[in-house]
Write a protein that holds these residues in place. Structure first.
Motif, PDB file in Angstrom:
ATOM      1  N   GLY A  41      49.248  31.228  43.518  1.00 51.92           N
ATOM      2  CA  GLY A  41      50.047  31.740  44.626  1.00 51.92           C
ATOM      3  C   GLY A  41      50.405  33.208  44.527  1.00 51.92           C
ATOM      4  O   GLY A  41      51.262  33.695  45.286  1.00 51.92           O
ATOM      5  N   THR A  42      49.770  33.945  43.612  1.00 50.10           N
ATOM      6  CA  THR A  42      50.059  35.381  43.465  1.00 50.10           C
ATOM      7  C   THR A  42      49.602  36.131  44.710  1.00 50.10           C
ATOM      8  O   THR A  42      48.471  35.967  45.182  1.00 50.10           O
ATOM      9  CB  THR A  42      49.332  35.949  42.225  1.00 50.10           C
ATOM     10  N   LYS A  43      50.498  36.979  45.245  1.00 53.57           N
ATOM     11  CA  LYS A  43      50.186  37.758  46.446  1.00 53.57           C
ATOM     12  C   LYS A  43      49.359  38.989  46.071  1.00 53.57           C
ATOM     13  O   LYS A  43      49.272  39.368  44.904  1.00 53.57           O
ATOM     14  CB  LYS A  43      51.478  38.179  47.144  1.00 53.57           C
ATOM     15  N   LEU A  44      48.778  39.644  47.095  1.00 49.67           N
ATOM     16  CA  LEU A  44      47.871  40.768  46.874  1.00 49.67           C
ATOM     17  C   LEU A  44      48.535  41.894  46.088  1.00 49.67           C
ATOM     18  O   LEU A  44      47.970  42.401  45.112  1.00 49.67           O
ATOM     19  CB  LEU A  44      47.347  41.292  48.216  1.00 49.67           C
ATOM     20  N   ASN A  45      49.737  42.317  46.495  1.00 50.01           N
ATOM     21  CA  ASN A  45      50.422  43.415  45.794  1.00 50.01           C
ATOM     22  C   ASN A  45      50.791  43.027  44.365  1.00 50.01           C
ATOM     23  O   ASN A  45      50.749  43.858  43.444  1.00 50.01           O
ATOM     24  CB  ASN A  45      51.678  43.834  46.570  1.00 50.01           C
ATOM     25  N   GLU A  46      51.155  41.746  44.193  1.00 46.75           N
ATOM     26  CA  GLU A  46      51.476  41.262  42.845  1.00 46.75           C
ATOM     27  C   GLU A  46      50.223  41.255  41.966  1.00 46.75           C
ATOM     28  O   GLU A  46      50.271  41.563  40.770  1.00 46.75           O
ATOM     29  CB  GLU A  46      52.068  39.853  42.927  1.00 46.75           C
ATOM     30  N   LEU A  47      49.111  40.927  42.608  1.00 52.49           N
ATOM     31  CA  LEU A  47      47.832  40.907  41.899  1.00 52.49           C
ATOM     32  C   LEU A  47      47.458  42.311  41.430  1.00 52.49           C
ATOM     33  O   LEU A  47      47.015  42.503  40.286  1.00 52.49           O
ATOM     34  CB  LEU A  47      46.751  40.345  42.826  1.00 52.49           C
TER      35      LEU A  47
ATOM     36  N   GLY B 234      39.913  44.350  47.452  1.00 54.12           N
ATOM     37  CA  GLY B 234      40.555  43.260  48.151  1.00 54.12           C
ATOM     38  C   GLY B 234      40.958  42.172  47.161  1.00 54.12           C
ATOM     39  O   GLY B 234      40.719  42.275  45.956  1.00 54.12           O
ATOM     40  N   GLU B 235      41.542  41.093  47.695  1.00 57.29           N
ATOM     41  CA  GLU B 235      42.035  40.016  46.829  1.00 57.29           C
ATOM     42  C   GLU B 235      40.924  39.374  46.002  1.00 57.29           C
ATOM     43  O   GLU B 235      41.074  39.131  44.808  1.00 57.29           O
ATOM     44  CB  GLU B 235      42.720  38.944  47.691  1.00 57.29           C
ATOM     45  N   SER B 236      39.774  39.118  46.631  1.00 56.64           N
ATOM     46  CA  SER B 236      38.668  38.460  45.919  1.00 56.64           C
ATOM     47  C   SER B 236      38.124  39.352  44.805  1.00 56.64           C
ATOM     48  O   SER B 236      37.765  38.857  43.715  1.00 56.64           O
ATOM     49  CB  SER B 236      37.549  38.102  46.898  1.00 56.64           C
ATOM     50  N   GLN B 237      38.062  40.666  45.054  1.00 59.20           N
ATOM     51  CA  GLN B 237      37.556  41.589  44.038  1.00 59.20           C
ATOM     52  C   GLN B 237      38.518  41.689  42.845  1.00 59.20           C
ATOM     53  O   GLN B 237      38.099  41.724  41.689  1.00 59.20           O
ATOM     54  CB  GLN B 237      37.326  42.966  44.660  1.00 59.20           C
ATOM     55  N   LEU B 238      39.805  41.718  43.154  1.00 57.29           N
ATOM     56  CA  LEU B 238      40.806  41.785  42.093  1.00 57.29           C
ATOM     57  C   LEU B 238      40.786  40.516  41.240  1.00 57.29           C
ATOM     58  O   LEU B 238      40.870  40.572  40.004  1.00 57.29           O
ATOM     59  CB  LEU B 238      42.202  41.984  42.695  1.00 57.29           C
ATOM     60  N   LYS B 239      40.663  39.354  41.919  1.00 60.06           N
ATOM     61  CA  LYS B 239      40.621  38.090  41.180  1.00 60.06           C
ATOM     62  C   LYS B 239      39.357  37.995  40.324  1.00 60.06           C
ATOM     63  O   LYS B 239      39.382  37.462  39.212  1.00 60.06           O
ATOM     64  CB  LYS B 239      40.685  36.912  42.156  1.00 60.06           C
ATOM     65  N   GLU B 240      38.254  38.530  40.860  1.00 56.74           N
ATOM     66  CA  GLU B 240      37.008  38.526  40.105  1.00 56.74           C
ATOM     67  C   GLU B 240      37.162  39.368  38.834  1.00 56.74           C
ATOM     68  O   GLU B 240      36.733  38.966  37.748  1.00 56.74           O
ATOM     69  CB  GLU B 240      35.864  39.089  40.961  1.00 56.74           C
ATOM     70  N   PHE B 241      37.814  40.515  38.968  1.00 48.93           N
ATOM     71  CA  PHE B 241      38.030  41.383  37.806  1.00 48.93           C
ATOM     72  C   PHE B 241      38.925  40.682  36.776  1.00 48.93           C
ATOM     73  O   PHE B 241      38.663  40.723  35.570  1.00 48.93           O
ATOM     74  CB  PHE B 241      38.674  42.697  38.253  1.00 48.93           C
TER      75      PHE B 241
ATOM     76  N   THR C 223      40.667  53.258  38.061  1.00 48.50           N
ATOM     77  CA  THR C 223      41.743  54.120  38.554  1.00 48.50           C
ATOM     78  C   THR C 223      42.607  53.389  39.576  1.00 48.50           C
ATOM     79  O   THR C 223      42.231  52.332  40.098  1.00 48.50           O
ATOM     80  CB  THR C 223      41.153  55.379  39.211  1.00 48.50           C
ATOM     81  N   ASP C 224      43.776  53.984  39.869  1.00 49.49           N
ATOM     82  CA  ASP C 224      44.669  53.400  40.874  1.00 49.49           C
ATOM     83  C   ASP C 224      43.991  53.313  42.237  1.00 49.49           C
ATOM     84  O   ASP C 224      44.213  52.354  42.995  1.00 49.49           O
ATOM     85  CB  ASP C 224      45.951  54.238  40.981  1.00 49.49           C
ATOM     86  N   LYS C 225      43.152  54.325  42.559  1.00 48.98           N
ATOM     87  CA  LYS C 225      42.471  54.322  43.857  1.00 48.98           C
ATOM     88  C   LYS C 225      41.522  53.131  43.968  1.00 48.98           C
ATOM     89  O   LYS C 225      41.395  52.516  45.026  1.00 48.98           O
ATOM     90  CB  LYS C 225      41.698  55.633  44.053  1.00 48.98           C
ATOM     91  N   VAL C 226      40.840  52.836  42.879  1.00 48.14           N
ATOM     92  CA  VAL C 226      39.925  51.694  42.891  1.00 48.14           C
ATOM     93  C   VAL C 226      40.705  50.393  43.064  1.00 48.14           C
ATOM     94  O   VAL C 226      40.323  49.520  43.852  1.00 48.14           O
ATOM     95  CB  VAL C 226      39.099  51.644  41.574  1.00 48.14           C
ATOM     96  N   ILE C 227      41.819  50.263  42.348  1.00 46.66           N
ATOM     97  CA  ILE C 227      42.641  49.052  42.446  1.00 46.66           C
ATOM     98  C   ILE C 227      43.161  48.885  43.872  1.00 46.66           C
ATOM     99  O   ILE C 227      43.171  47.780  44.421  1.00 46.66           O
ATOM    100  CB  ILE C 227      43.818  49.112  41.451  1.00 46.66           C
ATOM    101  N   ASP C 228      43.587  49.976  44.491  1.00 48.93           N
ATOM    102  CA  ASP C 228      44.100  49.917  45.853  1.00 48.93           C
ATOM    103  C   ASP C 228      42.996  49.602  46.859  1.00 48.93           C
ATOM    104  O   ASP C 228      43.241  48.996  47.905  1.00 48.93           O
ATOM    105  CB  ASP C 228      44.750  51.257  46.233  1.00 48.93           C
TER     106      ASP C 228
ATOM    107  N   VAL D 176      32.015  46.477  37.515  1.00 47.34           N
ATOM    108  CA  VAL D 176      32.529  46.192  38.864  1.00 47.34           C
ATOM    109  C   VAL D 176      33.333  47.380  39.372  1.00 47.34           C
ATOM    110  O   VAL D 176      33.216  47.808  40.519  1.00 47.34           O
ATOM    111  CB  VAL D 176      33.410  44.920  38.852  1.00 47.34           C
ATOM    112  N   ALA D 177      34.158  47.932  38.477  1.00 43.31           N
ATOM    113  CA  ALA D 177      34.996  49.077  38.855  1.00 43.31           C
ATOM    114  C   ALA D 177      34.146  50.270  39.271  1.00 43.31           C
ATOM    115  O   ALA D 177      34.424  50.941  40.265  1.00 43.31           O
ATOM    116  CB  ALA D 177      35.904  49.452  37.685  1.00 43.31           C
ATOM    117  N   LYS D 178      33.113  50.560  38.495  1.00 42.20           N
ATOM    118  CA  LYS D 178      32.235  51.700  38.794  1.00 42.20           C
ATOM    119  C   LYS D 178      31.552  51.530  40.150  1.00 42.20           C
ATOM    120  O   LYS D 178      31.445  52.463  40.941  1.00 42.20           O
ATOM    121  CB  LYS D 178      31.174  51.843  37.699  1.00 42.20           C
ATOM    122  N   LYS D 179      31.094  50.290  40.393  1.00 44.67           N
ATOM    123  CA  LYS D 179      30.402  50.012  41.646  1.00 44.67           C
ATOM    124  C   LYS D 179      31.329  50.218  42.832  1.00 44.67           C
ATOM    125  O   LYS D 179      30.976  50.843  43.833  1.00 44.67           O
ATOM    126  CB  LYS D 179      29.875  48.578  41.621  1.00 44.67           C
TER     127      LYS D 179
END
Length: 539
Positions: A272-278, A254-261, A246-251, A527-530
């Protein structure tokens, strides 16, 4: 009575109108006579020669429903039960042996409605190419000079070939409604058998190219329907996995979690992708998966992929029969030199004098999709003791009959005598050869479901020994039979497995392509569920 007669007359007239309307819309009404004959021949329906068009159409009309619209009507009870079970339809114990009861359940569980099936056969070119591999499509385009822009994506290849389909047929002086052999000119015999292997249709022991083409053409619709079904199921599982993101999970990530996903799900993230771009990239990929823009093609990935992920996916999709091929390769690792030579001999593959075992094994693997000869000495290999004894008695060969009459003759003795008698009959030709092949055809047909059932433990061990297969200490009789059937299947059919249904086989083949993608999605979903649970606890 007059009133009843009138009602019946009106009812019959109405039925006649409906039947006439349906018949007038039947796809084959527009087919050329050669196409009518081709369809009957493909489906092994005898027809008189010469025959006029009306006779051919009437014969097709009688068989059309059972072969083109509802092919399951020709299945046995086991096949019907297996399909219904795969669809989650419960069958009563009493119905399992009642074919009519199972057929009645099939109408609501089948892939498509009667109307959809009728429509499909009026436009064969819209689906018959969908089960082709990328290399087959490229080969067809090259052979017929169809310009395809680079990069040659699967969708572009299909679109270009379909656009030129009728033109190519006319140029070749052929028909296109129910296509002739021209459609498969760029396919080798191994390509044809590989298609049958991949989609779970046992290829008979033939070398007749026309026969192989007929089998591919005849089964193309069923292969297409099953593939569509598997792709739809894969897309549904992918959507289900991403639904937890969900959007709440994405928000909350953090950066490391998003990159891991992104890494786990093959999402390309530019340097060089920024957090919001990620976060925007993850949302876009989620929309791609959940939306309608996901290609149902087995050659299309679910969203953008990194080069590493792309290579893994390409490896899976380029060889959808990888699992079956690896199983065959593993089986042949244990085969004896004599068994490897017999496999090649059965397929007419020349063997160089002094070839080493590894060279023979490599040659066997290269010919894993090559169809075997109809009958030869090796065909007697897995016939039962009683089958062999009966043939020897009827062979008309004095030496063979003597062996068959011997009460002390072992199965190996009978086999050697049968092979020798057959070789003599083959060399002589005429009636003795015709009689031998006729007996083989009957014996192998009867033995399909009962091969090895009557064999003794010593006979099974001797058979496996001919393959070089060691028998573990304490093996049960059933385990020996199962191993013998497996080796026999590989020897006769290469990578295919005639014991499995088309449905189970196709599922095995698409898993290489989809299972990898789904495993990535599932990993990301976990990862998302956790994280969703952690975010909920923090509220």
């Amino acid at each position: 009575m007059r009133w009843l007669s009138t009602v019946l007359t009106i009812g019959l007239a109405a039925d006649a109108v409906v039947a006439s309307t349906w018949f007038s819309k039947a796809a084959y009404n527009k087919w050329h006579e050669t196409e009518l004959e081709r369809w009957l021949s493909d489906n092994e329906i005898p027809y008189p020669t010469p025959a006029d068009r009306k006779d051919l159409e009437n014969l097709i009309q009688k068989n059309w429903d059972s072969y083109a619209v509802s092919p399951y009507k020709n299945w046995d009870a086991d096949q019907l039960s297996s399909y219904l079970k795969s669809k989650g339809v419960e069958t009563k114990e009493s119905a399992k042996s009642n074919k009519d009861a199972l057929v009645s359940q099939m109408s609501s569980a089948w892939y498509e409605t009667e109307d959809k099936a009728q429509t499909a056969w009026t436009n064969v070119q819209s689906w018959i190419l969908d089960t082709w591999t990328d290399s087959s499509l490229k080969g067809f385009a090259d052979k017929h000079g169809i310009p395809v822009p680079q990069p040659r994506t699967r969708d572009t290849l299909l679109q270009k070939i379909r656009a030129n389909y009728e033109t190519i047929a006319k140029k070749a002086g052929e028909t296109a409604e129910y296509p002739g052999d021209w459609l498969y000119e760029s396919w080798s015999e191994s390509d044809l058998k590989e298609w049958l292997d991949t989609h779970g249709f046992p290829a008979p022991q033939v070398t007749d190219r026309n026969r192989l083409i007929a089998l591919v053409r005849r089964n193309s619709r069923l292969a297409y329907l099953k593939l569509q079904d598997q792709q739809a199921a894969a897309k549904a599982k992918a959507s289900s996995a991403y639904a937890t993101l969900t959007d709440k999970v994405i928000d909350a990530w953090g950066e490391s979690q998003l990159k891991e996903f992104c890494d786990k799900n093959g999402i390309n993230v530019p340097q060089g992708t920024k957090l919001n771009e990620l976060r925007a990239i993850v949302r876009k990929n989620r929309a791609d998966i959940m939306g309608d823009n996901v290609s149902a093609s087995a050659a299309s990935a679910f969203g953008a992929a990194t080069s590493k992920a792309g290579n893994q996916y390409a490896k899976a999709t380029d060889d959808v029969s990888l699992a079956a091929q690896e199983a065959f390769n593993k089986a042949t690792e244990s085969w004896s030199e004599s068994r490897l030579k017999a496999y090649l001999d059965a397929r007419g593959v020349p063997i160089h004098q002094g070839s080493k075992t590894d060279e023979l094994r490599a040659l066997v693997r290269r010919n894993s999709h090559k169809a075997a000869h109809p009958y030869s000495a090796w065909t007697w290999d897995d016939l039962s003791y009683d089958n062999l004894k009966k043939y020897l008695a009827e062979s008309g060969n004095a030496a063979a009959q003597k062996v068959g009459d011997s009460s002390s003759a072992t199965r190996d003795d009978l086999l050697e005598a049968a092979q020798s008698a057959y070789s003599s009959a083959s060399s002589a030709g005429g009636g003795s050869y015709a009689s031998a092949t006729s007996y083989l055809a009957q014996a192998t047909e009867v033995a399909k479901k009962s091969t090895f059932n009557t064999w003794s433990e010593s006979e099974l061990k001797a058979y496996l020994d001919s393959y070089g297969i060691p028998v573990p200490q304490g093996s049960t009789l059933n385990e020996l039979k199962a191993e013998a059937r497996k080796q026999s299947t590989y020897f006769k059919y290469g990578t295919t497995n005639p014991a499995s249904t088309a449905f189970a086989k196709v599922e095995e083949n698409v898993k290489g392509a989809y299972q990898w993608v789904l495993s990535q999605l599932t990993a990301g979903s976990e990862v998302a569920k956790k994280k969703a649970a952690e975010a909920k606890e923090e509220l």
